[in-house]
Design an enzyme around this catalytic site. Structure first.
Site, PDB file in Angstrom:
ATOM      1  N   ARG A  57      -3.464  -1.126  -6.324  1.00 41.04           N
ATOM      2  CA  ARG A  57      -2.629  -2.322  -6.272  1.00 41.04           C
ATOM      3  C   ARG A  57      -2.991  -3.179  -7.477  1.00 41.04           C
ATOM      4  O   ARG A  57      -4.063  -3.014  -8.063  1.00 41.04           O
ATOM      5  CB  ARG A  57      -2.860  -3.113  -4.985  1.00 41.04           C
ATOM      6  N   TYR A  90      12.580 -34.500 -17.069  1.00 45.79           N
ATOM      7  CA  TYR A  90      11.135 -34.544 -17.259  1.00 45.79           C
ATOM      8  C   TYR A  90      10.431 -34.700 -15.923  1.00 45.79           C
ATOM      9  O   TYR A  90      11.029 -35.105 -14.923  1.00 45.79           O
ATOM     10  CB  TYR A  90      10.724 -35.685 -18.199  1.00 45.79           C
ATOM     11  N   CYS A 106       8.364 -39.262 -11.031  1.00 45.33           N
ATOM     12  CA  CYS A 106       7.068 -39.847 -11.359  1.00 45.33           C
ATOM     13  C   CYS A 106       6.114 -39.873 -10.181  1.00 45.33           C
ATOM     14  O   CYS A 106       5.023 -40.425 -10.274  1.00 45.33           O
ATOM     15  CB  CYS A 106       7.236 -41.258 -11.926  1.00 45.33           C
ATOM     16  N   GLY A 161      -8.110  -7.092   4.475  1.00 46.95           N
ATOM     17  CA  GLY A 161      -8.922  -7.202   5.680  1.00 46.95           C
ATOM     18  C   GLY A 161      -8.299  -7.977   6.811  1.00 46.95           C
ATOM     19  O   GLY A 161      -8.925  -8.134   7.863  1.00 46.95           O
ATOM     20  N   MET A 200      -5.471  -7.306   8.546  1.00 52.09           N
ATOM     21  CA  MET A 200      -4.860  -6.495   9.600  1.00 52.09           C
ATOM     22  C   MET A 200      -5.711  -5.243   9.812  1.00 52.09           C
ATOM     23  O   MET A 200      -6.783  -5.114   9.244  1.00 52.09           O
ATOM     24  CB  MET A 200      -3.411  -6.185   9.239  1.00 52.09           C
ATOM     25  N   HIS A 234     -15.658  -7.645   1.050  1.00 52.36           N
ATOM     26  CA  HIS A 234     -14.662  -8.531   1.666  1.00 52.36           C
ATOM     27  C   HIS A 234     -14.807  -9.959   1.158  1.00 52.36           C
ATOM     28  O   HIS A 234     -13.826 -10.610   0.780  1.00 52.36           O
ATOM     29  CB  HIS A 234     -14.817  -8.494   3.188  1.00 52.36           C
ATOM     30  N   SER A 293      14.384 -42.298 -12.043  1.00 47.15           N
ATOM     31  CA  SER A 293      13.096 -41.628 -11.876  1.00 47.15           C
ATOM     32  C   SER A 293      12.818 -41.542 -10.385  1.00 47.15           C
ATOM     33  O   SER A 293      12.777 -42.564  -9.699  1.00 47.15           O
ATOM     34  CB  SER A 293      11.973 -42.399 -12.575  1.00 47.15           C
ATOM     35  N   ARG A 326      -3.377   2.890   8.484  1.00 43.42           N
ATOM     36  CA  ARG A 326      -3.715   1.658   7.770  1.00 43.42           C
ATOM     37  C   ARG A 326      -2.489   0.754   7.668  1.00 43.42           C
ATOM     38  O   ARG A 326      -1.363   1.221   7.496  1.00 43.42           O
ATOM     39  CB  ARG A 326      -4.201   1.962   6.344  1.00 43.42           C
ATOM     40  N   LYS A 351       0.831  -1.205   0.000  1.00 47.27           N
ATOM     41  CA  LYS A 351       0.000   0.000   0.000  1.00 47.27           C
ATOM     42  C   LYS A 351       0.866   1.255   0.000  1.00 47.27           C
ATOM     43  O   LYS A 351       0.639   2.187  -0.784  1.00 47.27           O
ATOM     44  CB  LYS A 351      -0.926  -0.009   1.208  1.00 47.27           C
TER      45      LYS A 351
END
Length: 898
Positions: free
Chosen positions: A335, A869, A849, A100, A102, A451, A781, A91, A22
């Site tokens: 934001r 992979y 895997c 919401g 804090m 909210h 694997s 704030r 913020k």
């Protein structure tokens, strides 16, 4: 000397770690010349210092006082002066958005004297007392610890006594009476009095915001969103501007595009004669942002211009809070907005089309987790019937569950395995545990910026807000629809977050448009935008990724589906699944065999069945690698349950009869093979070494299936994987048998069989001796499910229900190690095995895997660890493809796009 306070004119959006999201964005808007009320930010470093010691760091208040003096000078007013007071908001603002979670305290500086001065200078006695009422209420609950419901009850009682529904209809004298009621509540519950000193109000408010970082709901939210606990929050102190000065004032929240769909246009809510907290709290139903154009065209046009500026500057969807004070527009926050999975894909594609971001940036802005949500089933529109209610489609998706009316009940029922829908008039931050537990959230108040909507979108929860025709009675645990239908707690409902509708009962589900596209290249007309955006993201990921993506598949049908979903082969074909069903009898015969000849006959009967299975899978994956794992689980798993057999035998004997001879033989075999801990017993490679003929039969079936495909003109690529190897000598013995059988099959058919032999790395010892094992293995694997179990020393089947929830609550786990790879422990073993294996055999092919192969976070780790992979279930293949591409981009950019 450490600096703890920065003016808005001194920062920028690149300072979010220090100034919080913020604060850094307020500084960025100030730098852009947008109308931001002046103020300053106390840094996250100040918060961390306070939390570490329990007291504010040395020099903090001297810095605050200096910045406050500058703010007073620019405003021409002093904090709390009696005739024309300067008022402040305090704030929170963490690095990552925590909506919401804090604390916020508005109207700091009002007291019994300055409220009269504010009434005089503003010309509105009601406004002044409304602002004072808000301060005492916020300060009392946030700073002094009074239960917020006490204030809410007093407010509700006042409205009942005056016969009004909304706060705006209370008079100045009503609000003045409420202020006294609130102050008496504080004194009664705390023994302390609401402070009249503005300086004390400011100091205590700042420290309360710092302390809220460790509040229960903030900690719960961070665990849910995987936000580190040691970041701390910044605190923003800002000159108040007022949306509650009358009909020419108001507050709103706006998005530069629809956060639910990603579509262009202005979206948001506006509330005349209100402060910003009223909008997000959902205590009064807002009007659409478009209504502002009729109410105040000049402010609407200025807002649109500022929104265009911010979207182009941030090159993303922006979430904006604003206030209009008697016709003057003020920007209070921006934001990068939270968005649904659908909106994320559509928005990324559109911003790329507009040239605001590159194709690679578009890929970095979507996620495998979001793609997985889009693959979830949706409601069958032809079976929905008449809706119980309709509201704002705040967060899309389909959810079915029983109705509950409070957070604690949602948590209790969900813990017992029940799917629930949380129904509230509006949610508050205290409802977070219930929102996490619920399948969906339904509210009768609020809009897309309430909210409930913001938090649900961030968590990917289905949400419908503002279903105004519902009368929600939380005390009676029921809601009533417009036609008088009463829905009691425990009733099953279906919530359609895409259409904003709620239906009685469980509505049938159908495949999502994304699944239909992946299956056959088509999607329904209404989802083409989303489907097209998903297709583009996957195409880009396939272009940039280094990791191959294979599938875990045991049948030709699963193999074919995996290939349609983009799999580049099969990384795990589990042969034990081919021993079930009607074939279980043949396995029983093999186990019960009294002689070598009997065992050989049973194996000979299994051979053509296994060959046919392998042939079908190799055909479905023709031209692509298929890694076939030899039999892994203990043989007794193929026999009937020990207790069931004993009961059948005992029952027959109790009735005076003879028990079934076959049951007796099976029980003898089960008792002989019984193990206290079969996970660590006779299984995997150990079976192959002690059960004669088992490896020979499986390898011959593989060799003959490969031969069949070769003679049919195919291009089979079978790989043979030996499970549970802990020592290179085990693999050497089995590999010799594999090569002998393949050589025999090759000579008999007159073809060349090239089937690499490798092993699963699923034991810590295997990882620690990988250099030796690589002398015999042509590929590795990682079986991360067993590797996780054996590293942690627990059995997944036994412990997940026993203590995982407690470990998650206590922060031992941030997520289950079976869902996301434990990088510190299991990940370190993977790193050792990769390094030592390739030191012995530089061309060693390495994959994974376990189910971690389809987990987004784990895919990033496997990319960084140098694997070739990942392999996962067919339905996770698209997720793994997307994340493999994002992992490659993150490595290139030197950042982590997760």
């Amino acid at each position: 000397m450490v600096r703890y306070v920065y003016d808005f004119t001194e920062g920028g959006r690149d300072m979010a770690g220090l100034l919080g999201g913020k604060g850094s964005n307020l500084a960025e808007m100030t730098r852009l010349g947008l109308p931001v009320p002046p103020g300053f930010t106390l840094t996250t470093e100040a918060c961390r210092a306070f939390l570490a010691t329990g007291s504010e760091p040395a020099g903090l208040w001297e810095e605050v006082s200096a910045h406050l003096s500058a703010l007073e000078a620019s405003a021409g007013r002093l904090l709390g002066q009696p005739d024309d007071p300067l008022l402040l908001s305090v704030r929170s603002g963490a690095k990552f958005s925590m909506p919401g979670m804090m604390e916020t305290i508005l109207d700091i500086g009002l007291n019994d004297g300055s409220v009269l001065g504010l009434a005089k200078v503003s010309g509105s006695e009601r406004f002044a007392w409304d602002s004072y009422r808000r301060l005492v209420q916020m300060f009392g609950s946030t700073v002094m610890g009074v239960d917020s419901s006490s204030f809410e009850r007093s407010l509700a009682l006042m409205k009942d006594l005056r016969g009004v529904r909304d706060d705006v209809h209370l008079t100045a004298s009503d609000l003045a009476e409420l202020v006294e009621t609130y102050k008496n509540l504080i004194h009664l519950e705390t023994g302390d009095r609401f402070p009249q000193s503005p300086a004390e109000q400011l100091r205590r408010a700042v420290l309360a915001v710092f302390e809220s970082w460790n509040g229960e709901r903030a900690r719960l939210y961070r665990r849910r969103e995987h936000i580190a606990d040691d970041l701390g929050t910044a605190v923003n102190v800002q000159r108040m501007v007022f949306g509650n000065l009358g009909t020419d004032s108001g507050s709103g929240v706006a998005f530069t595009r629809d956060p639910a769909t990603g579509r262009p246009g202005l979206y948001g809510d506006y509330l005349p004669d209100a402060q910003g907290e009223d909008v997000v709290a959902g205590i009064r139903n807002t009007v659409p942002l478009a209504e502002l154009r009729r109410l105040d065209a000049a402010s609407y046009d200025r807002l649109r211009a500022h929104m265009r500026t911010l979207e182009r500057h941030y090159r993303d969807l922006c979430d904006i809070e604003f206030t209009i004070e008697r016709g003057t527009l003020w920007m209070l926050q921006t934001r990068v907005g939270k968005r649904t999975a659908e909106a994320a894909f559509v928005l990324a594609a559109e911003l790329a089309d507009e040239g605001l971001i590159t194709p690679d940036e578009a890929l970095a802005r979507v996620s495998g987790e979001g793609l997985a949500r889009l693959m979830f089933p949706r409601f069958d529109a032809s079976a929905t019937g008449t809706a119980l209610a309709r509201g704002v489609p705040a967060s899309p998706g389909a959810a079915v569950g029983t109705v509950v009316f409070d957070s604690a009940q949602a948590v209790r029922r969900a813990a017992a395995g029940e799917k629930v829908v949380l129904v509230r008039q509006e949610t508050t931050p205290d409802d977070l545990p219930g929102m996490i537990a619920a399948q969906a959230v339904l509210t009768s108040r609020g809009g897309k910026t309430s909210h409930a909507a913001v938090v649900a979108r961030g968590m990917g929860k289905v949400c419908v807000c503002g279903a105004e025709e519902l009368t929600v009675d939380t005390e009676a645990h029921r809601f009533t629809t417009a036609d008088g239908t009463v829905v009691e707690e425990g009733t099953v409902v279906s919530v359609d977050g895409s259409a904003g509708a709620v239906y009685a009962g469980a509505v049938p589900l159908v495949d999502s448009a994304v699944i239909r596209y992946l299956e056959d290249g088509r999607g329904d007309e209404g989802a083409q935008g989303t489907v097209g955006a998903v297709a583009r993201a996957l195409s880009r990921a396939d272009t940039v990724r280094r990791l191959e993506v294979r599938a875990n598949a045991d049948t030709p049908e699963d193999a074919a589906r995996a290939r349609r979903f983009g799999a580049q082969g099969i990384g795990l074909c589990r042969t034990e699944h081919m021993f079930l069903g009607e074939r279980r009898k043949l396995v029983e015969q093999m186990i019960l065999a009294g002689t070598d000849a009997e065992r050989d006959r049973a194996l000979a009967d299994l051979l053509p069945l296994q060959r046919r299975d392998f042939a079908g899978i190799l055909e479905a994956m023709d031209g692509l690698p298929v890694t076939i794992r030899l039999l892994d689980p203990p043989l007794h798993e193929f026999l009937p349950d020990r207790t069931d057999l004993a009961v059948r035998i005992a029952t027959a004997q109790a009735r005076g009869g003879e028990p079934d001879t076959h049951d007796v033989e099976l029980l003898t075999a089960v008792n002989r093979m019984h193990e206290e801990n079969p996970m660590l017993g006779l299984r995997g490679v150990r079976l192959g070494l002690v059960v004669p003929g088992l490896v020979t039969m499986q390898v011959r079936a593989i060799g003959e299936a490969v031969t069949e495909r070769l003679l049919a003109g195919g291009a089979p690529q079978a790989e043979i994987m030996v499970p549970l190897v802990g020592d290179v000598r085990e693999l050497r013995l089995v590999r010799a048998e594999v090569q002998r059988v393949l050589a025999e099959t090759s000579r008999a058919a007159g073809v060349v069989l090239d089937c690499p032999v490798g092993t699963m790395i699923e034991l810590p010892r295997a990882a620690l001796t990988a250099g030796r094992i690589a002398e015999e293995a042509e590929f590795f694997s990682f079986g991360t499910n067993d590797l996780t179990q054996t590293t942690w020393g627990f059995s997944r089947d036994d412990v997940e229900a026993e203590f995982f929830s407690a470990y998650l609550d206590k922060g031992v786990f941030s997520t289950s190690p079976f869902e996301t790879l434990d990088r510190e422990g299991v990940g370190r073993l993977v790193g050792i095995a990769v390094a030592e294996g390739r030191a012995t055999r530089p061309d060693l092919k390495i994959g994974v895997c376990g189910e971690h192969g389809g987990d987004p976070d784990s895919v990033h780790f496997f990319h960084t660890a140098g694997l070739d992979y990942v392999s996962c279930s067919p339905f996770r293949v698209p997720v793994a493809r997307l994340e493999a591409g994002r992992a490659a981009l993150a490595e290139t950019e030197g950042s982590d796009s997760r």
